[in-house]
Design an enzyme around this catalytic site. Structure first.
Site, PDB file in Angstrom:
ATOM      1  N   HIS A 148       8.717 -30.044  10.983  1.00 35.59           N
ATOM      2  CA  HIS A 148       8.072 -28.787  10.582  1.00 35.59           C
ATOM      3  C   HIS A 148       7.184 -28.973   9.350  1.00 35.59           C
ATOM      4  CE1 HIS A 148      10.447 -26.876  13.587  1.00 35.59           C
ATOM      5  NE2 HIS A 148      11.547 -27.394  13.077  1.00 35.59           N
ATOM      6  N   ASP A 161       0.878  -1.173   0.000  1.00 33.33           N
ATOM      7  CA  ASP A 161       0.000   0.000   0.000  1.00 33.33           C
ATOM      8  C   ASP A 161       0.917   1.225   0.000  1.00 33.33           C
ATOM      9  OD1 ASP A 161       0.898   0.346   2.592  1.00 33.33           O
ATOM     10  OD2 ASP A 161      -1.094   0.384   3.515  1.00 33.33           O
ATOM     11  N   CYS A 174       3.460  -2.851   3.970  1.00 39.66           N
ATOM     12  CA  CYS A 174       2.552  -1.758   4.317  1.00 39.66           C
ATOM     13  C   CYS A 174       3.246  -0.986   5.429  1.00 39.66           C
ATOM     14  CB  CYS A 174       1.147  -2.254   4.668  1.00 39.66           C
ATOM     15  SG  CYS A 174       1.000  -3.232   6.171  1.00 39.66           S
ATOM     16  N   HIS A 217      11.387 -22.792   9.718  1.00 39.37           N
ATOM     17  CA  HIS A 217      10.358 -23.590  10.396  1.00 39.37           C
ATOM     18  C   HIS A 217       8.968 -23.473   9.758  1.00 39.37           C
ATOM     19  CE1 HIS A 217      12.515 -24.146  14.542  1.00 39.37           C
ATOM     20  NE2 HIS A 217      13.202 -24.626  13.523  1.00 39.37           N
ATOM     21  N   THR A 255       3.126  -1.221   8.710  1.00 39.14           N
ATOM     22  CA  THR A 255       3.676  -2.128   9.720  1.00 39.14           C
ATOM     23  C   THR A 255       3.992  -3.524   9.176  1.00 39.14           C
ATOM     24  OG1 THR A 255       1.445  -2.857  10.248  1.00 39.14           O
ATOM     25  CG2 THR A 255       2.346  -1.034  11.575  1.00 39.14           C
TER      26      THR A 255
HETATM   27  C1  RB5 Z   1      -2.018   2.749   6.331  1.00 40.30           C
HETATM   28  O1  RB5 Z   1      -2.104   3.977   6.939  1.00 40.30           O
HETATM   29  C2  RB5 Z   1      -1.627   1.688   7.350  1.00 40.30           C
HETATM   30  O2  RB5 Z   1      -2.684   1.407   8.176  1.00 40.30           O
HETATM   31  C3  RB5 Z   1      -1.133   0.449   6.653  1.00 40.30           C
HETATM   32  O3  RB5 Z   1      -0.033   0.762   5.847  1.00 40.30           O
HETATM   33  C4  RB5 Z   1      -0.679  -0.704   7.518  1.00 40.30           C
HETATM   34  O4  RB5 Z   1       0.225  -0.289   8.478  1.00 40.30           O
HETATM   35  C5  RB5 Z   1      -1.744  -1.555   8.063  1.00 40.30           C
HETATM   36  O5  RB5 Z   1      -1.485  -2.584   8.713  1.00 40.30           O
END
Ligand code: RB5
Length: 143
Positions: A133, A8, A65, A98, A67
């Site tokens: 595994h 994203d 993304c 694993h 996180t």
């Molecule tokens: C977008 O703002 C953010 O929520 C997305 O990139 C991500 O971190 C979601 O898990």
């Protein structure tokens, strides 16, 4: 070896860096977007990458993304996908050794670029251990 990439807006810059890094290493890439920092919805891109890997258009995938979490959840909705977020070298190693993760998820707002590329290399260069595994991975795939 073909690697599908998707992100994203929160992972766009990192996805571009991963793409260049993989191509420099000689991998073929399939870039499923996004293609700018304009806000988009990560489920669409995680699903696209998961489908590319599960459908055989790519051997492995990397999703990014902010996180790594949201897009990993989306990729994991596709049967056959084992997507894992890694934030440390140990996690990157173990998720291949694993869990035989076939999609790696990274956070563009969590990792420095150099750290993230190191995790990509560790994950790619680690072999799945199989053995006990394998049975557990088979259980995952049957869920
Ligand atoms: C977008 O703002 C953010 O929520 C997305 O990139 C991500 O971190 C979601 O898990």
């Amino acid at each position: 070896m073909k690697i599908a990439l998707a992100s994203d807006h929160g992972g766009f810059t990192l996805k571009e860096a991963v793409k260049k890094h993989l191509e420099d290493r000689g991998y073929e890439t399939v870039d499923l977007g996004t293609h700018s920092e304009e806000s988009v919805d990560y489920p669409i891109f995680g699903k696209a990458c998961g489908e590319a890997v599960a459908g055989g258009q790519a051997d492995l995938g990397v999703v990014c993304c902010g996180t790594g979490i949201g897009i990993s959840i989306a990729a994991n909705k596709v049967p056959g996908v084992r997507c894992a977020v890694a934030t440390t070298p140990f996690m990157a190693e173990m998720t291949k050794r694993h869990n035989n993760a076939n999609v790696l998820a990274l956070g563009g707002r969590v990792l420095e670029e150099a750290e993230a590329l190191k995790l990509v290399d560790i994950w790619l260069d680690t072999e799945f251990e199989g053995g006990r595994h394998q049975r557990r991975v088979d259980m995952l795939d049957q869920m």
